[in-house]
Enzyme design. Structure first.
Site, PDB file in Angstrom:
ATOM      1  N   HIS A  90     -66.151  12.619 -41.587  1.00  0.00           N
ATOM      2  CA  HIS A  90     -64.907  12.105 -41.002  1.00  0.00           C
ATOM      3  C   HIS A  90     -64.948  10.693 -40.473  1.00  0.00           C
ATOM      4  O   HIS A  90     -63.935  10.195 -39.998  1.00  0.00           O
ATOM      5  CB  HIS A  90     -64.460  13.005 -39.850  1.00  0.00           C
ATOM      6  CG  HIS A  90     -63.753  14.229 -40.307  1.00  0.00           C
ATOM      7  ND1 HIS A  90     -62.382  14.299 -40.371  1.00  0.00           N
ATOM      8  CD2 HIS A  90     -64.214  15.411 -40.754  1.00  0.00           C
ATOM      9  CE1 HIS A  90     -62.034  15.476 -40.823  1.00  0.00           C
ATOM     10  NE2 HIS A  90     -63.119  16.184 -41.067  1.00  0.00           N
ATOM     11  N   LYS A 108     -51.450   7.069 -31.939  1.00  0.00           N
ATOM     12  CA  LYS A 108     -52.759   7.582 -32.359  1.00  0.00           C
ATOM     13  C   LYS A 108     -53.669   7.460 -31.148  1.00  0.00           C
ATOM     14  O   LYS A 108     -53.265   6.897 -30.127  1.00  0.00           O
ATOM     15  CB  LYS A 108     -53.318   6.786 -33.542  1.00  0.00           C
ATOM     16  CG  LYS A 108     -53.288   5.261 -33.333  1.00  0.00           C
ATOM     17  CD  LYS A 108     -53.777   4.491 -34.549  1.00  0.00           C
ATOM     18  CE  LYS A 108     -52.764   4.384 -35.654  1.00  0.00           C
ATOM     19  NZ  LYS A 108     -53.135   5.121 -36.857  1.00  0.00           N
ATOM     20  N   ARG A 109     -54.899   7.997 -31.234  1.00  0.00           N
ATOM     21  CA  ARG A 109     -55.799   7.826 -30.106  1.00  0.00           C
ATOM     22  C   ARG A 109     -56.001   6.340 -29.810  1.00  0.00           C
ATOM     23  O   ARG A 109     -55.969   5.512 -30.720  1.00  0.00           O
ATOM     24  CB  ARG A 109     -57.142   8.507 -30.404  1.00  0.00           C
ATOM     25  CG  ARG A 109     -57.059  10.014 -30.348  1.00  0.00           C
ATOM     26  CD  ARG A 109     -56.689  10.499 -28.965  1.00  0.00           C
ATOM     27  NE  ARG A 109     -57.806  10.328 -28.060  1.00  0.00           N
ATOM     28  CZ  ARG A 109     -58.561  11.323 -27.606  1.00  0.00           C
ATOM     29  NH1 ARG A 109     -58.283  12.578 -27.926  1.00  0.00           N
ATOM     30  NH2 ARG A 109     -59.562  11.073 -26.802  1.00  0.00           N
ATOM     31  N   LYS A 159     -58.856   0.867 -33.642  1.00  0.00           N
ATOM     32  CA  LYS A 159     -57.487   1.078 -34.120  1.00  0.00           C
ATOM     33  C   LYS A 159     -56.573  -0.096 -33.740  1.00  0.00           C
ATOM     34  O   LYS A 159     -55.443  -0.189 -34.182  1.00  0.00           O
ATOM     35  CB  LYS A 159     -56.942   2.392 -33.572  1.00  0.00           C
ATOM     36  CG  LYS A 159     -57.660   3.625 -34.150  1.00  0.00           C
ATOM     37  CD  LYS A 159     -57.145   4.906 -33.534  1.00  0.00           C
ATOM     38  CE  LYS A 159     -57.954   6.140 -33.893  1.00  0.00           C
ATOM     39  NZ  LYS A 159     -57.704   6.640 -35.257  1.00  0.00           N
ATOM     40  N   THR A 197     -54.513   9.788 -40.194  1.00  0.00           N
ATOM     41  CA  THR A 197     -53.723  11.016 -40.334  1.00  0.00           C
ATOM     42  C   THR A 197     -52.252  10.670 -40.351  1.00  0.00           C
ATOM     43  O   THR A 197     -51.502  11.090 -41.206  1.00  0.00           O
ATOM     44  CB  THR A 197     -53.977  11.963 -39.160  1.00  0.00           C
ATOM     45  OG1 THR A 197     -53.682  11.261 -37.969  1.00  0.00           O
ATOM     46  CG2 THR A 197     -55.374  12.450 -39.149  1.00  0.00           C
ATOM     47  N   LYS A 227     -48.088  10.792 -42.880  1.00  0.00           N
ATOM     48  CA  LYS A 227     -46.932  11.497 -42.311  1.00  0.00           C
ATOM     49  C   LYS A 227     -45.749  10.559 -42.172  1.00  0.00           C
ATOM     50  O   LYS A 227     -44.613  10.906 -42.498  1.00  0.00           O
ATOM     51  CB  LYS A 227     -47.277  12.038 -40.917  1.00  0.00           C
ATOM     52  CG  LYS A 227     -48.096  13.277 -40.935  1.00  0.00           C
ATOM     53  CD  LYS A 227     -48.361  13.754 -39.525  1.00  0.00           C
ATOM     54  CE  LYS A 227     -49.351  12.845 -38.841  1.00  0.00           C
ATOM     55  NZ  LYS A 227     -49.727  13.353 -37.507  1.00  0.00           N
TER      56      LYS A 227
END
Ligand code: D6G
Length: 805
Positions: free
Chosen positions: A367, A519-520, A525, A627, A631
């Site tokens: 992951h 997101k986290r 990020k 993720t 979406k």
């Protein structure tokens, strides 16, 4: 392995329009009233909204029971190869609405009732949500599949924002009870820890251990309209009744009972880290706990299926033909030495046979590529907690190194690199290496959920088959369709704007671009890059308030790991910038900044369908997949993103021109790493960057504490591993292109349609179909389990049971 997406959210939209027979409604009402009365012991005068939720949940669950029992019976009768998905996280969110959809029941109840359900927040982010999507898809495809994990008493913490800071609150999600789970104390299993290894003539024996019991809780996992109901089995730790009382000399009965908590702490709480290895003993206990209980269960089921055969001894020869175990990252990696221990020490297979069976049973999904996320357990800790497993790992490593040495004689460097045991700075076990060596298949990720905007232009086939979405390409120039799509988006935005206004007391301009980054919170990020863009927009408005400006509502949300100082500072910076921007009358409705509190599955379901622009801006090479990106795509948002993770595949599917791609590619980042990254250079060369940084540094956004963000500034200049400044200029320019397109709603919507049409590849049903054939060697079936006629079935069941008594 390419990317996955779950189809559940999209189904949710569909069923709202679904029609259900009058009979069903009548039956539902009857069940509902019965549960309100008998289960909740309430009447309508005193029932609360939560009582209504529970009454409905129990009613819906009743509809699952017949299908659940029948599916499990069917598996015993037909004995298919079973797939076991082992994961330390299952980020399920809410269940009621999804279950109603999967059963084809009308989604007619008041929205407020659904909101009463607590999220099952047993996950941190994409890894956990992927596990939840996969369970859904495996049931939908009719696979004999099981999810195995831990029933954490406290899931991911609830995030409160107080004075702009993240504050954590315990997630007591089970407080009111969980109507979806069924405790199975009758299937409780022992798990051993500590002790020592005794060498006997019969082989190695693990003795003098401490025992903790694993109590299973089963949750039904219904497939979409196919009568399949699989099981997610989560283990809860229980102290044995003689815990600390074995030694009658102890005498302190009260203390012994109090100490039961120590054993039961194993399943108390989810570690709230995303992409970070903390290395705590309790975490290793959790990892072994789920593995040890699950493997006993798997072997019991394997042996059960052999019960009728003539032979009295069980042959494990067919084990890999009947069992596939998927490891969701390295967290359940101890399953590999544990299965070896069972085969060798308990079932008395020889090592080579055991190893061959083990390898053919396991597959591993990686992951992350971030070094700080890789699990490397200290040998010393393993030796204390699981001494026999350490021996087995050493043996696996020895054989592995022997093979490499034979292939590459004298290549010491290679041996060191590939060893399961790392020597630098105290011996550690590299769990990724263990997984790779112990598996027959290794794959990378991409994860998803989905939620499509309402439309019936291509029929509803796409609910089961996202590849049907390609048909939308024929409608890109269809004016009516374009209007329909933008209307749905507008409705979703209006609904979400109302929610924001209520929750945040900020006036939202619903025609502004909803620019969303959820997101986290993590340095890689790059929420900071987004934040610098917000400041730049703000400064531009302030510089010339009359200049034309495309209005934006920037929404950022996500949890920071409680121990991650820099991530918490990033949240504080965003909320501080929001405070200044939102209160500035010159800015007005042109720019608003919202930090979305407590981002979680149920909030994702609200915000994603309302998004125009999806921010996927990690440094190239750091996000294994992402993720949210898929979406958002599926739900009619356009993406601004780097060539990282699944963004790459999204650009491939939709065409790079239909995404807003900017910034360094992986090669550029590598090149820069070689040359050295010089943040100061960008600061000096880019006036808008300089202005933003100077403002943060001087306390413009934190006038009461001008020094507040000094750690952030220091990081950005001196040790920014993720090179925020290097992508600033290109990002800002790319955002200008975004704004320009947004000024032309028709062209924007056309691009949206092209993106939706290209999103079919990212279905988790599609991914699971690939896993099934390529990794597990099982067939997705169109399982023909007939729907149960519940009352009759229940009566027959009772009659059968009575006969046996
Ligand atoms: C679930 C459903 C129930 C079944 C039980 C045990 O709780 O009907 O009997 O699982 O199934 P196995 O563990 O024996 O497969």
């Amino acid at each position: 392995m390419a990317t996955p997406v779950s189809d559940q959210e999209k189904r949710k939209q569909i069923s709202i329009r679904g029609i259900v027979g009058v009979e069903n409604v009548a039956e539902l009402k009857k069940g509902f009233n019965r549960h309100l009365h008998f289960t909740l012991v309430k009447d309508r005068n005193v029932a609360t909204q939560r009582d209504y939720y529970f009454a409905l949940a129990h009613t819906v669950r009743d509809h699952l029971v017949g299908r659940w029992i029948r599916t499990q019976q069917f598996y015993y009768e037909t004995d298919p190869k079973r797939v076991y998905y082992l994961s330390l996280e299952f980020y399920m969110g809410r269940t009621l609405q999804n279950t109603m959809i999967n059963l084809g029941l009308q989604n007619a109840c008041d929205e407020a009732i659904y909101q009463m359900e607590e999220d099952a927040g047993l996950g941190n982010g994409g890894l956990g949500r992927l596990a939840a999507c996969f369970l859904d898809s495996m049931a939908t495809l009719g696979l004999a599949a099981y999810g195995y994990g831990i029933r954490y008493e406290y899931g991911i913490f609830n995030q409160k924002i107080k004075e702009g800071w993240q504050v954590e609150e315990a997630d007591d999600w089970l407080r009111y009870g969980n109507p979806w789970e069924k405790a199975r104390p009758e299937f409780m299993l022992p798990v051993h820890f500590y002790g020592r290894v005794e060498e006997t003539k019969d082989g190695s024996k693990w003795v003098d251990t401490q025992v903790v019991l694993a109590m299973p809780y089963d949750t039904p996992i219904p497939g979409y309209m196919n009568n399949t109901v699989n099981t997610m089995r989560l283990w809860s730790a229980r102290a044995p009744n003689d815990f600390n009382l074995q030694d009658f000399n102890v005498g302190d009965y009260i203390q012994a009972v109090l100490d039961r908590n120590l054993a039961e702490n194993i399943s108390r709480v989810l570690y709230p880290n995303d992409n970070f290895f903390e290395g705590k003993e309790l975490r290793l206990k959790q990892e072994y706990f789920v593995v040890a209980a699950t493997l006993q269960d798997i072997i019991r089921r394997f042996k059960n299926s052999k019960r009728d055969s003539a032979s009295t001894t069980i042959s494990f020869e067919t084990f890999p033909d009947k069992v596939a175990i998927q490891l969701n990252d390295t967290h359940p990696a101890m399953a590999i030495p544990e299965l070896m221990r069972i085969f060798v020490d308990i079932e008395k297979l020889d090592w080579d046979t055991a190893w061959d069976l083990t390898k053919r049973t396991f597959a591993y999904t990686n992951h992350t590529v971030l070094p700080e996320a890789l699990e490397r357990w200290p040998v010393q800790l393993m030796e204390t907690l699981l001494p026999r497993h350490l021996q087995i790992i050493y043996q696996i490593n020895q054989n592995h190194l022997d093979r490499i040495a034979a292939l590459f004689p004298k290549d010491m460097d290679r041996l060191r690199r590939m060893s399961l045991i790392e020597e630098d700075g105290g011996k550690r076990i590299n769990m990724a290496h263990l997984c790779i060596v112990g598996s027959h298949a290794v794959n990378g990720v991409a994860e998803i959920h989905s939620n499509i905007i309402k439309t019936d232009a291509i029929g509803e086939e796409y609910v089961k088959e996202l590849s049907q979405l390609q048909k939308l390409n024929d409608l890109v120039d269809d004016d009516t369709f374009i209007r329909d799509i933008s209307k749905v988006k507008q409705e979703n935005k209006l609904k979400f704007a109302q929610y924001l206004e209520k929750e945040y007391k900020v006036k939202i301009n619903p025609s502004s671009m909803f620019d969303v980054h959820v997101k986290r919170i993590h340095e890689y990020k790059r929420q900071l890059l987004n934040c610098l863009h917000i400041i730049t927009l703000y400064n531009r408005i302030k510089k010339d308030p009359t200049a034309p400006f495309v209005p934006r509502t920037v929404i950022i949300g996500g949890k920071a790991a409680p121990g991650y100082h820099m991530a918490k500072m990033i949240i504080k910076l965003i909320t501080s910038v929001a405070e200044v921007v939102n209160k500035d009358p010159v800015v007005g409705s042109n720019l608003k900044v919202i930090f979305l509190e407590n981002y979680r599955v149920s909030l994702a379901e609200k915000v994603i369908p309302a998004t125009d622009l999806s921010e996927q801006i990690s440094t190239a090479g750091t996000e294994a997949s992402g993720t949210g990106n898929m979406k958002f795509m599926l739900n009619g948002a356009l993406t601004i993103g780097t060539m990282d993770g699944a963004n790459v595949e999204m650009a491939e599917e939709a065409g790079e021109d239909n995404l807003f791609i900017f910034g360094m590619r992986v090669e550029d980042v590598a090149e820069m790493d070689k040359k050295g990254y010089d943040a100061m250079k960008y600061y000096k060369e880019l006036p808008e960057l300089k202005q933003a940084i100077d403002q943060i540094k001087s306390g413009f956004f934190s006038p009461k504490q001008p020094e507040l963000f000094k750690d952030l500034i220091n990081m950005l200049f001196n040790h920014d591993r993720f090179k925020v400044f290097a992508d600033f200029e290109d990002y800002v320019q790319c955002q200008e292109r975004v704004s320009k397109l947004y000024e032309n709603p028709k062209e924007w919507t056309k691009m949206v349609i092209k993106n939706i049409a290209a999103s079919g590849k990212f279905s988790s049903d599609r991914t699971i179909t690939d896993y099934a054939t390529e990794i597990w060697g099982v067939e997705p079936t169109d399982l023909k389990i007939p729907p149960p006629n519940e009352p009759r079935e229940a009566i027959e069941e009772t009659a059968r049971a009575l006969k046996k008594m």
